[in-house]
Each structure stands twice: as C-alpha cells, then as structure tokens.
Write a protein that holds these residues in place. Structure first.
Motif, PDB file in Angstrom:
ATOM      1  N   GLY A  79       0.779  -1.237   0.000  1.00  0.00           N
ATOM      2  CA  GLY A  79       0.000   0.000   0.000  1.00  0.00           C
ATOM      3  C   GLY A  79       0.807   1.280   0.000  1.00  0.00           C
ATOM      4  O   GLY A  79       0.241   2.364  -0.168  1.00  0.00           O
ATOM      5  N   ALA A  80       2.132   1.180   0.176  1.00  0.00           N
ATOM      6  CA  ALA A  80       2.959   2.399   0.209  1.00  0.00           C
ATOM      7  C   ALA A  80       3.606   2.634  -1.156  1.00  0.00           C
ATOM      8  O   ALA A  80       4.129   1.702  -1.777  1.00  0.00           O
ATOM      9  N   ASP A  81       3.562   3.886  -1.604  1.00  0.00           N
ATOM     10  CA  ASP A  81       4.091   4.267  -2.917  1.00  0.00           C
ATOM     11  C   ASP A  81       5.616   4.429  -2.803  1.00  0.00           C
ATOM     12  O   ASP A  81       6.099   5.306  -2.089  1.00  0.00           O
ATOM     13  N   TRP A  82       6.362   3.582  -3.532  1.00  0.00           N
ATOM     14  CA  TRP A  82       7.840   3.661  -3.485  1.00  0.00           C
ATOM     15  C   TRP A  82       8.325   5.081  -3.733  1.00  0.00           C
ATOM     16  O   TRP A  82       9.245   5.568  -3.078  1.00  0.00           O
ATOM     17  N   SER A  83       7.719   5.749  -4.742  1.00  0.00           N
ATOM     18  CA  SER A  83       8.262   7.047  -5.162  1.00  0.00           C
ATOM     19  C   SER A  83       7.998   8.136  -4.134  1.00  0.00           C
ATOM     20  O   SER A  83       8.615   9.199  -4.178  1.00  0.00           O
ATOM     21  N   ALA A  84       7.070   7.889  -3.189  1.00  0.00           N
ATOM     22  CA  ALA A  84       6.767   8.904  -2.179  1.00  0.00           C
ATOM     23  C   ALA A  84       7.661   8.763  -0.941  1.00  0.00           C
ATOM     24  O   ALA A  84       7.621   9.608  -0.053  1.00  0.00           O
ATOM     25  N   LEU A  85       8.467   7.693  -0.900  1.00  0.00           N
ATOM     26  CA  LEU A  85       9.307   7.466   0.284  1.00  0.00           C
ATOM     27  C   LEU A  85      10.660   8.164   0.127  1.00  0.00           C
ATOM     28  O   LEU A  85      11.199   8.240  -0.978  1.00  0.00           O
ATOM     29  N   SER A  86      11.192   8.640   1.231  1.00  0.00           N
ATOM     30  CA  SER A  86      12.560   9.182   1.220  1.00  0.00           C
ATOM     31  C   SER A  86      13.530   8.032   0.978  1.00  0.00           C
ATOM     32  O   SER A  86      13.179   6.859   1.158  1.00  0.00           O
ATOM     33  N   GLU A  87      14.767   8.358   0.601  1.00  0.00           N
ATOM     34  CA  GLU A  87      15.774   7.319   0.349  1.00  0.00           C
ATOM     35  C   GLU A  87      15.963   6.437   1.592  1.00  0.00           C
ATOM     36  O   GLU A  87      16.083   5.231   1.504  1.00  0.00           O
ATOM     37  N   HIS A  88      15.934   7.081   2.747  1.00  0.00           N
ATOM     38  CA  HIS A  88      16.093   6.348   4.010  1.00  0.00           C
ATOM     39  C   HIS A  88      14.951   5.356   4.219  1.00  0.00           C
ATOM     40  O   HIS A  88      15.177   4.189   4.551  1.00  0.00           O
ATOM     41  N   LYS A  89      13.727   5.833   3.980  1.00  0.00           N
ATOM     42  CA  LYS A  89      12.568   4.943   4.183  1.00  0.00           C
ATOM     43  C   LYS A  89      12.520   3.835   3.136  1.00  0.00           C
ATOM     44  O   LYS A  89      12.065   2.726   3.415  1.00  0.00           O
ATOM     45  N   ARG A  90      13.011   4.163   1.928  1.00  0.00           N
ATOM     46  CA  ARG A  90      13.060   3.122   0.887  1.00  0.00           C
ATOM     47  C   ARG A  90      13.998   2.011   1.299  1.00  0.00           C
ATOM     48  O   ARG A  90      13.691   0.838   1.155  1.00  0.00           O
ATOM     49  N   SER A  91      15.170   2.378   1.791  1.00  0.00           N
ATOM     50  CA  SER A  91      16.100   1.302   2.135  1.00  0.00           C
ATOM     51  C   SER A  91      15.582   0.522   3.336  1.00  0.00           C
ATOM     52  O   SER A  91      15.781  -0.691   3.415  1.00  0.00           O
ATOM     53  N   ARG A  92      14.878   1.197   4.240  1.00  0.00           N
ATOM     54  CA  ARG A  92      14.302   0.449   5.356  1.00  0.00           C
ATOM     55  C   ARG A  92      13.197  -0.498   4.866  1.00  0.00           C
ATOM     56  O   ARG A  92      13.104  -1.644   5.316  1.00  0.00           O
ATOM     57  N   ALA A  93      12.380  -0.021   3.930  1.00  0.00           N
ATOM     58  CA  ALA A  93      11.319  -0.878   3.390  1.00  0.00           C
ATOM     59  C   ALA A  93      11.919  -2.091   2.680  1.00  0.00           C
ATOM     60  O   ALA A  93      11.418  -3.208   2.811  1.00  0.00           O
ATOM     61  N   ARG A  94      13.031  -1.879   1.931  1.00  0.00           N
ATOM     62  CA  ARG A  94      13.694  -3.011   1.269  1.00  0.00           C
ATOM     63  C   ARG A  94      14.220  -3.998   2.294  1.00  0.00           C
ATOM     64  O   ARG A  94      14.084  -5.208   2.151  1.00  0.00           O
ATOM     65  N   PHE A  95      14.826  -3.457   3.343  1.00  0.00           N
ATOM     66  CA  PHE A  95      15.403  -4.260   4.419  1.00  0.00           C
ATOM     67  C   PHE A  95      14.344  -5.118   5.103  1.00  0.00           C
ATOM     68  O   PHE A  95      14.556  -6.279   5.411  1.00  0.00           O
ATOM     69  N   GLU A  96      13.177  -4.522   5.350  1.00  0.00           N
ATOM     70  CA  GLU A  96      12.158  -5.182   6.167  1.00  0.00           C
ATOM     71  C   GLU A  96      11.165  -6.003   5.349  1.00  0.00           C
ATOM     72  O   GLU A  96      10.642  -6.996   5.842  1.00  0.00           O
ATOM     73  N   SER A  97      10.876  -5.573   4.137  1.00  0.00           N
ATOM     74  CA  SER A  97       9.747  -6.175   3.412  1.00  0.00           C
ATOM     75  C   SER A  97      10.129  -6.961   2.176  1.00  0.00           C
ATOM     76  O   SER A  97       9.281  -7.588   1.559  1.00  0.00           O
ATOM     77  N   LEU A  98      11.424  -6.900   1.782  1.00  0.00           N
ATOM     78  CA  LEU A  98      11.805  -7.514   0.515  1.00  0.00           C
ATOM     79  C   LEU A  98      12.878  -8.564   0.676  1.00  0.00           C
ATOM     80  O   LEU A  98      13.768  -8.433   1.514  1.00  0.00           O
ATOM     81  N   GLY A  99      12.790  -9.595  -0.172  1.00  0.00           N
ATOM     82  CA  GLY A  99      13.888 -10.542  -0.327  1.00  0.00           C
ATOM     83  C   GLY A  99      14.229 -10.628  -1.801  1.00  0.00           C
ATOM     84  O   GLY A  99      13.320 -10.711  -2.635  1.00  0.00           O
TER      85      GLY A  99
END
Ligand code: ADP
Ligand code: MG
Length: 233
Positions: A79-99
């Motif tokens: 539900g979160a738009d990648w392009s609306a996230l800051s670089e910091h939040k993007r890397s955290r989202a990758r860390f937590e939600s992606l493999g």
C-alpha cells in the motif's frame, strides 16, 4: 498445483503496479524498457513472468523492488508508494519487506552456510526471529551448515539463496532467473520449492525467467515481450 484466483484475491495485496513506464536514454538513444505495465500480486501467490532476453524482466524487478524509479505510473508495496518514500525509508522498506534472489545466487564465498545467516543478523544489529532450523529443513539444506558455497552444487546454492531471501520474513520476494545456472531437473526442484514456500509462508513471490518450462508451478503466469506484460491464458 494451481490455486484458484478467488483464493489469492482474499489475501492481502502485496505488490500493485499500475501503468508503469520505464524509459532509458533520450531522443535517438531512447529505449522503452517497460511500456505501461500493470500487475497485482497477493500474499501467498507465486507469479512467474516469462520473456526473452531484453524484454524488460530485470527492469521490472528493480522497479518493483524500489531499486530504481519508474518514468511514470505507480508502484505500491503493501500500500505504500515507493516514489513517495525518502531514500532512508526506501532502504528500510527493502530491508524489512523484501527478499531478492539474484541470478547465480548471492552467497558470500568465504562464509560457511551457517555464517551467512549470522552475518545477516550482524548487518541488522539483531538476531532475526525466523526459526533457522525449520527454514533450512523446509529447503532440505540443514545438513549443509558447515560447508562453504564452493562445496555446494548449483541447486544447493540456489536453495541457500532462497533461504537467505526468506530469512528476514519479507512480504515480497523477487527472483531474477533463479534457475539459469541449473540443469532442468534441479531447476524444476528449485521452482517447486519457491511455490511451496509462497503457499506455506503466505509470501508473494515473483520469479522472472526466459524458460517457458519453469511456469509449471506458478499460480499466475505472465508473458513479457518488448516491455509489455500480458497475463497468460
Ligand atoms: P531482461 O531482463 O528481460 O533481459 P532488461 O530489463 O535487462 O531485460 O532490459 C530491457 C531493455 O532495457 C533492454 O533493451 C536493455 O538494453 C534496456 N536497459 C536495461 N537497463 C538499462 C540501463 N540501465 N540503461 C539503458 N538501457 C537499459
Ligand atoms: Mg534480466
């Protein structure tokens, strides 16, 4: 092995991409790598995308995983738009939600298999709560803990790469040609394991491949051709 569409539609939407366009270069050199693609992937759904080399598969995965931005269109992860996230939040989202499972597997050559996981704990500065014994057993690699990557077969290496991608309990796993280095028997085993893990752990897994035969276990199959994505009948 197919799951009905209605079942997957009852589970949460993990990835939702709408009218995604990706252009590289400019003017004479412009390449339309993705020409307005849309896809929705649910928890517990194993999706295969088949297409020839150069059709846009890797570009698709890097945009789905927030590693690069689309030229236009929207990409929502949980539900979160990648392009609306800051670089910091993007890397955290990758860390937590992606493999990610990358071609040729991403194992550290000088670490034993058990140490590969300890290293992920170290990178996160915490012990990840996933039950490692159960994870390794479910992928039939629990007896390989003391080995180094070079001591493993190609199929064993891919299974360790799958375990690494599952270890942080992500909601979405993106696999780029995970079977490219395997003979067909081992390739089938790896794809079957991906399907089983998607179903048993309720993960959304998207695999891209150029190999038509690897779609046998997918819940939903798409074809990628010249940057266009079409659901297979
Ligand atoms: P596939 O993974 O299906 O082989 P890619 O996504 O790698 O396809 O490439 C799709 C198209 O986009 C190709 O024409 C490729 O040359 C082009 N492309 C991919 N990445 C870049 C880039 N960083 N710069 C320029 N062109 C690129
Ligand atoms: Mg590729």
């Amino acid at each position: 092995m197919k799951h009905s569409i209605s079942k997957s539609e009852q589970t949460p939407t993990v990835l939702e991409m709408t009218d995604v366009v990706k252009k590289f270069g400019s003017k004479h050199t412009e390449v339309d790598a993705l020409k307005g693609i849309s896809i929705t992937v649910h928890a517990g759904e194993f999706v295969s995308i088949v297409g020839p080399s150069g059709s846009g598969k890797s570009t698709f995965l890097t945009i789905a995983g927030g590693l690069q931005n689309a030229t236009s269109g929207t990409v929502l992860l949980n539900g979160a738009d990648w392009s609306a996230l800051s670089e910091h939040k993007r890397s955290r989202a990758r860390f937590e939600s992606l493999g990610f499972i990358l071609q040729g597997s991403n194992l550290v050559p000088f670490l034993r298999i058990s140490e590969q996981f300890a290293f992920l704990d170290h990178l996160r500065k915490k012990v990840i709560p996933t039950n490692l014994d159960q994870l390794l057993t479910s992928l039939d690699i629990d007896d390989l803990r003391h080995k180094y990557p070079k001591e493993l077969s190609g199929g064993e290496r891919e299974r360790v790469a799958i375990a690494k991608a599952l270890y942080n309990d992500p909601s979405l796993i993106l696999a780029d040609e995970p079977t490219a280095s395997l003979d067909s028997e081992h390739a089938f085993d790896v794809v079957k394991l991906l399907a089983e893990q998607a179903h048993s752990r309720q993960k959304a897994i998207v695999m891209v491949t150029h190999d038509e035969r690897m779609t046998a276990w997918s819940d939903t199959t798409y074809r990628m051709r010249d940057g266009e994505l079409v659901k297979a009948a």
